[in-house]
Write a protein that holds these residues in place. Structure first.
Motif, mmCIF file in Angstrom:
data_model
loop_
_atom_site.group_PDB
_atom_site.id
_atom_site.type_symbol
_atom_site.label_atom_id
_atom_site.label_comp_id
_atom_site.label_asym_id
_atom_site.label_seq_id
_atom_site.Cartn_x
_atom_site.Cartn_y
_atom_site.Cartn_z
ATOM 1 N N LYS A 174 44.326 32.600 38.971
ATOM 2 C CA LYS A 174 43.344 33.628 39.310
ATOM 3 C C LYS A 174 42.471 33.176 40.464
ATOM 4 N N SER A 175 42.098 31.908 40.452
ATOM 5 C CA SER A 175 41.299 31.379 41.562
ATOM 6 C C SER A 175 42.044 31.546 42.872
ATOM 7 N N ARG A 181 41.914 35.052 44.036
ATOM 8 C CA ARG A 181 40.610 35.420 44.577
ATOM 9 C C ARG A 181 40.402 34.825 45.963
ATOM 10 N N ASP A 182 40.895 33.612 46.166
ATOM 11 C CA ASP A 182 40.803 33.011 47.498
ATOM 12 C C ASP A 182 41.559 33.860 48.515
ATOM 13 N N ARG A 186 39.675 37.018 49.198
ATOM 14 C CA ARG A 186 38.521 36.755 50.054
ATOM 15 C C ARG A 186 38.935 36.587 51.505
#
Lengths: 816, 816
Positions: free
Chosen positions: A96-97, A100-101, A104
């Motif tokens: 998930k990280s 999200r990166d 972004r």
């Protein structure tokens, strides 16, 4: 040569396509070393540290850590870092990280140019596009499967001379010689006896037809099992247990691949046509998930991220149920309740969209020829009476008992198949079961017809024009009031139908136990519903006759006067079907919603719910697991059940590795190990990751590094970075200290270090640890005591512990 | 004297019933001290520790920790330990642990005696019993509210001489002088002019009726606002924002209490009857949650556990929506999608049960007199055509625009009410708005009738016998085919209805903005749906006339021949209502399911979905928040949104307290602080909890202790335990060392120490921290760096940080 069952079996993990499993599953087991003596109390002998002061130096740069970290992210990643091996558990938090990166980055870039903006918008809408494609593809495949299965089922009985590609119904639609009464008799449709011996009468013709029926059934079954065996071992079974496991974060490469899709689609048609006691609903979920997985490859966003892909698969499962029953809302709830693991609310809406598109695609293909979205459309004209809840609850009890019985016997049989010689002859097994089914089925018209036709007929409320045996009542038209048909005494047809249905019930109950889990695609929804529908119809007709002949009994006379239409046997069939399906699968809300969408009547939610609730209670009392969970456990998939609460009072220290008496935890230090040291550790252990500490003595945790990433990075450095040799020191710190000249260059690996590993204290109750693993989707969790690293708990440790607490042998359970 | 709004307002937190809020909210803020200089890099100056060796001594006993812990649990707990103050956040992990302990205890005891077994079984079934009771109670209350509101709405126009307790419809049902054509005209029903000046004709009679209408409206509104103001300030507004906050784990005592229930029920009837532009749907959710909360007190299992009680409240919310619309499935999905925070799948089934019981209780009360479960039952006879998706999407765009506009203007107005003098005169405000509404509403029949009647009429497909103005078409019976009514040219009645509806639309749009948020119970569903239904009907009639007069246009001629029934204006109204409701609330699946349950047609899911999807996209583009979230933010409730992902790249160290330059974290040591030391810390700080460390120098974390528990325990020890004095040393360790004689007795407080506090490293990205807070329902989380305790993050810190990142002033946002 061995391959999977519904039920991947024992040997499959050791041989053939599963050969990598043993080694990688032990990879996963980070701390699985047989122990030598080391007690926790020994830890007090650890000398006080001088290092303790220096160890925080790395934090000096903490002030600019945040910006540094972003720099790290923009660095070109080493290829391969961040991917998974087959048969490994994914780390949801990391995935998930990463997403999200990525998100972004795209959002930030979108302000720079128009092209980047378009890219950003198309990225945002790619999820919807993907859902649309999944809906279209799985709807089309479902339509294709329906039509082919229909045609091939009829092929067992005869062929259309007007065009061999017509099924019985279509054949006679095109005919001019058909009356409404005899819709299914037309000269164009020839039974095999008519074709071969030019007659349809007499014992010999009957034997010819019988023979051809069995022959076709065997042919279809043989083709199905051979195709599965040769091309796609994963295509067998219902697929739902494996999909549940995959959605919970496990990787099985190829399980949702294109070969599986193709072979499963073909063999599903063959299996259904062969007349075996199986349905196409579960496999359709697998087919839809294959579609979802394959289509994911068209979109960067989903191809590269295992967590995002699982969101799509959840939605695809909803689409699968949606086309299986024509029930989009039920499909979404099924996916939510039964299949999905992490179901962010965002996907609820997308799943619904995919389910709806799939259902409408199927409707426009119109495989049932009735323009209805749903498989079994019924309309009942009479409301139900409160007293009828008693028989409905009886049906619920029956459903629960059948569910529990089925699960026990089926699991016992599947276990026998896994552990004895039986499992070595899948083709023979399938052929034998098919032969028995076909031979027993032909003489009885209710077993000869396809199961979904049977259910449809059982659900049906008898109208005036119905000519089937089940509707052969004695007519007393003078007693009818309004347009309604009153309860009537049963005619001879009904009585003979009752006997045949009772025999059908026994056959279905017995044969389904042996069928589910064989090495062909096989679903369980339709056979379960059939069992329930037969039982329900029998009870319904019984009630109806009781009410007709004894309408003066106290229980009837308040609401059921003579000549009124009190009892609808079709409703009983529907309630029975829900009860049996509920008993087997332990679905609740989704079951009621599916049944209500199937039939289109909000009025009957209460009977359905009463039966489903009773059935679940009864079945749960006899065994907690539904059929899918039972198969997951049988096959030892690493599935952490999200619904069951962990009820035991153990602590993290009871579960973590190293156990007492085991050697110390294998750790890396942040700034004192050489490439050689680490390579030695890698080659001597099989753990899939290592904690990094400030120093061995202090055991203060810095981060966690994955074995795979470590190997790839060192290899990469040796190749590219000038001068990295075996004596180079590996630094996991932010800044390496200035080195004296002539020392070998250092290797900085902070970028592959997970700086935010999850930790719990050793006294954390396991129920909380289990909760954390479930809700956050962890792969491993480190255990500390008073700030010192003490051990590690992996998902597998948790699963083993749960099995142990349930008095199962943990090693025989997992990955067997 | 001030009280809450939908919208609890600013002053309410400082005065009156909210007086404790300020202080306790700062209690919650564990680390809120204005800083003095202390840089993290200073930490390197901390001297190395000799203690480092001894500090692990407490672990000596670790081997028997597990059994000891169980002993601790069986110890009689100190009363008050483990409860919460008002306006505090609950700790989900702790609550769940407590429930599991309770459950384990009951299960273990159940083997001992028959009585304990019965207790265990009754405990297991108490959840279901509670659901049954909630369903029955909320269904009955909803029925009561419906009937009373109906009667009082009609009271504004006249009274029944056959019995004043009859409403208009019932009055004429009992009459013998009624023809089918003029169902609502009967001699027993007297308008006020008939009663007062004995005539119903002429301008004077009109004025008398007008005057009485406004008078009654003002009376009802005055009663409503006064009752709310005097007895139950919490009874105002829709209640959904507050319920969302409560379900997310916040405690507002009395918000779901019995006074709120009684007053909300009464004032809801008054508010609806006063003719204001508000609905009863949102408040019904509040009423149902009050029922749930009150009934929880009858069951130990739920009374004592805040987490379990919230599960019940989720189900009660489902029951509330279920009775509001007669849509049990929609209610469950609404609760799942919109209201609930932690929705374990277990409660899905129970919610469904509660929703169903509530719906059937309501049906047996039969307040609409039509034996239908649903509020707006419609049946359309014509399928929709693919081309019609264009107007449906237009309606979606309208709905999205209206939703975004409404939210913005309503929030701006509510903010004005909070910040200016306006908020000080709630009674005047309500009376003014009521007067304006009533004066403008009376002359127009579509504003005069109750909003739900209006919607019902707009949804209705015109039949041959419909005599309303909306159905005043010119009849050309010769063109009809079959039983269907073809599209016909509009008559004069339709044109005048269109004008009146357009005026109604404008009035509703404007007045609803000022109505929602006033100090009376007010729901938003019905006004939103009314706006959409009017817009939809206008567009639908327009389309119909277009298709009639221009059926040769290319867009029509393929599917709409002359004399066919192509366009159903009622369907447009339904789609418009869904679009507007979606724009305001941002519901998705639940919206479609509610609309589809309302109208009973699976066929129209696609139009509904197209409109709802467009509406959500359009509205989201103009502002991310739905009305409930906007009100939550306006009122600064500590609600951690579960749907929105945290998109910023900050780290735990950027959020934790103490900030750089702040004084050190206030910690307790495990074995060196006296009662006096700790009492000093308690009196000097306001933090609601303190980390316990091995020693100040090492900062190695042992556990976390809550301020409240600490105060209660020390007080309790001083009272009961002999000899505990100010110089007594408090031990948080397992074993206190042997003391020299004549030292004061020690106080052992390990039993109130949370030995498994959650920790993250300082470099953990905030997105992960936010995820942990959400998914595990934490209250606080400790931050470590390389095994040393560094700081603490509370839920409030997280909320402040999120607000800060969204460029909002964090202090003005929270708890204002």
């Amino acid at each position: 040569f061995s391959f999977c069952t519904g039920a991947m079996d024992n040997r499959s993990f050791q041989q053939g396509s599963f050969s990598s499993f043993r080694s990688s599953s032990s990879d996963e087991d980070l701390m699985d070393i047989p122990g030598t003596a080391m007690d926790f109390s020994m830890r007090d002998d650890v000398p006080p540290l001088d290092r303790e002061v220096e160890e925080d130096k790395s934090y000096n740069g903490g002030g600019i850590g945040s910006s540094n970290r972003i720099m790290d992210f923009l660095e070109e990643p080493i290829p391969g870092v961040g991917t998974y091996d087959d048969f490994n558990t994914i780390d949801w938090v990391r995935e998930k990280s990463r997403d999200r990166d990525r998100h972004r980055e795209i959002t930030n870039k979108s302000k720079e140019s128009t092209w980047a903006l378009i890219h950003s918008v198309s990225d945002a809408f790619s999820g919807w596009l993907l859902m649309l494609l999944i809906g279209l593809l799985s709807g089309s495949l479902a339509g294709l499967i329906d039509i082919s299965a229909h045609w091939m089922t009829d092929l067992k009985e005869g062929i259309c001379t007007g065009g061999f590609w017509f099924n019985h119904e279509h054949c006679c639609w095109n005919s001019e010689h058909v009356t409404f009464e005899d819709r299914d008799k037309c000269p164009e449709w020839n039974s095999w006896s008519q074709l071969i011996i030019s007659t349809d009468e007499g014992a010999f013709a009957y034997i010819v037809n019988y023979f051809m029926y069995v022959l076709w059934a065997l042919l279809f079954a043989f083709l199905a099992v051979s195709l599965v065996k040769v091309f796609a071992p994963y295509a067998c079974g219902s697929g739902i247990p494996e999909i549940k496991t995959i959605l919970s974060g496990f990787i099985i490469r190829g399980y949702l691949g294109k070969w599986t899709l193709v072979i499963k689609t073909i063999t599903l048609v063959l299996a259904v046509s062969s007349g075996l006691s199986l349905g196409k609903e579960g496999p359709l979920v697998h087919v839809a998930c294959c579609c979802g997985n394959i289509l994911c490859h068209c979109f960067n966003k989903y191809r590269k991220n295992e967590a995002k892909r699982r969101e799509v698969l959840s939605a695809a499962a909803a689409a699968g149920v949606s086309v299986a029953f024509g029930a989009p809302i039920g499909g979404v709830l099924f996916s939510l309740e039964e299949v999905s693991y992490y179901f962010p609310l965002k996907t609820l809406w997308r799943s619904f969209f995919a389910a709806l598109v799939a259902a409408f695609t199927l409707r426009s293909i119109n495989p049932f020829g009735n323009s209805r979205l749903v498989l079994f459309y019924v309309e009942f004209h009479t409301p139900w009476h409160l007293f009828e809840l008693v028989p409905f609850i009886l049906l619920g009890i029956f459903g629960g008992l059948w569910g529990a019985l089925f699960i026990r016997t089926n699991i016992a049989w599947c276990r026998k198949r896994k552990t004895t010689q039986l499992g070595k002859y899948p083709v023979v097994e399938v052929l034998v079961v098919t032969a028995i089914t076909a031979i027993l089925a032909f003489p009885n018209e209710y077993t000869r017809m396809s199961t979904s036709e049977l259910i449809s007929e059982l659900f049906n409320d008898c109208g005036l024009l119905d000519s089937s045996k089940l509707c052969d009542y004695e007519n007393h038209f003078n007693t009818s009031k309004g347009g309604e048909l009153p309860d009537r005494p049963a005619g001879r047809g009904v009585y003979s139908a009752m006997w045949q249905l009772a025999l059908t019930l026994i056959l279905k109950i017995v044969i389904t136990i042996f069928t589910f889990g064989m090495k062909i695609p096989s679903g369980l929804f339709i056979p379960s519903m059939a069992v329930g529908a037969i039982a329900g119809r029998l009870l319904g007709v019984g009630m109806e006759q009781l009410a007709y002949y004894h309408h003066d009994w106290a229980i009837f006379n308040s609401w059921c006067s003579q000549g009124a239409d009190c009892i609808t046997p079709g409703l009983y069939a529907m309630v029975g079907a829900a009860a049996c399906l509920g008993g087997v699968t332990r679905m609740t809300v989704s079951l009621v919603v599916i049944m209500f969408e199937l039939t289109g009547g909000l009025e009957y939610i209460v009977p359905l719910m009463a039966a489903a609730m009773t059935s679940k209670w009864v079945a749960d009392a006899l065994g907690r697991e539904g059929i899918y969970d039972a198969h997951i456990r049988l096959n030892g998939y690493p599935f952490l059940e999200a619904k069951e609460e962990f009820a035991h009072k153990t602590l993290a220290m009871d579960v973590m590795k190293p156990r007492r008496n085991d050697p110390l935890l294998t750790v890396l230090t942040q700034d004192s190990m050489t490439v050689e040291d680490i390579e030695t550790i890698i080659s001597e252990t099989t753990y899939s990751g290592f904690p990094v500490v400030v120093s061995r003595e202090s055991q203060r945790l810095v981060g966690f590094v994955l074995r795979r990433d470590l190997i790839i990075s060192i290899e990469n450095a040796r190749k590219k970075q000038d001068g990295v040799v075996s004596t180079s020191i590996i630094y996991f710190t932010e800044h390496s200290p200035p080195m004296p000249p002539y020392t070998p260059p250092t290797l900085k690996l902070r970028n592959i270090l997970d700086l935010s590993p999850f930790t719990v204290t050793d006294l954390t109750p396991m129920e909380i640890v289990v909760d954390i693993f479930r809700k956050l989707g962890l792969r491993q969790c480190l255990v500390t005591h008073n700030g010192r690293l003490l051990g590690i708990i992996t998902k597998k440790d948790v699963l083993k512990h749960i099995a142990q607490m349930a008095n199962q042998d943990p090693d025989s359970i997992l990955f067997n």
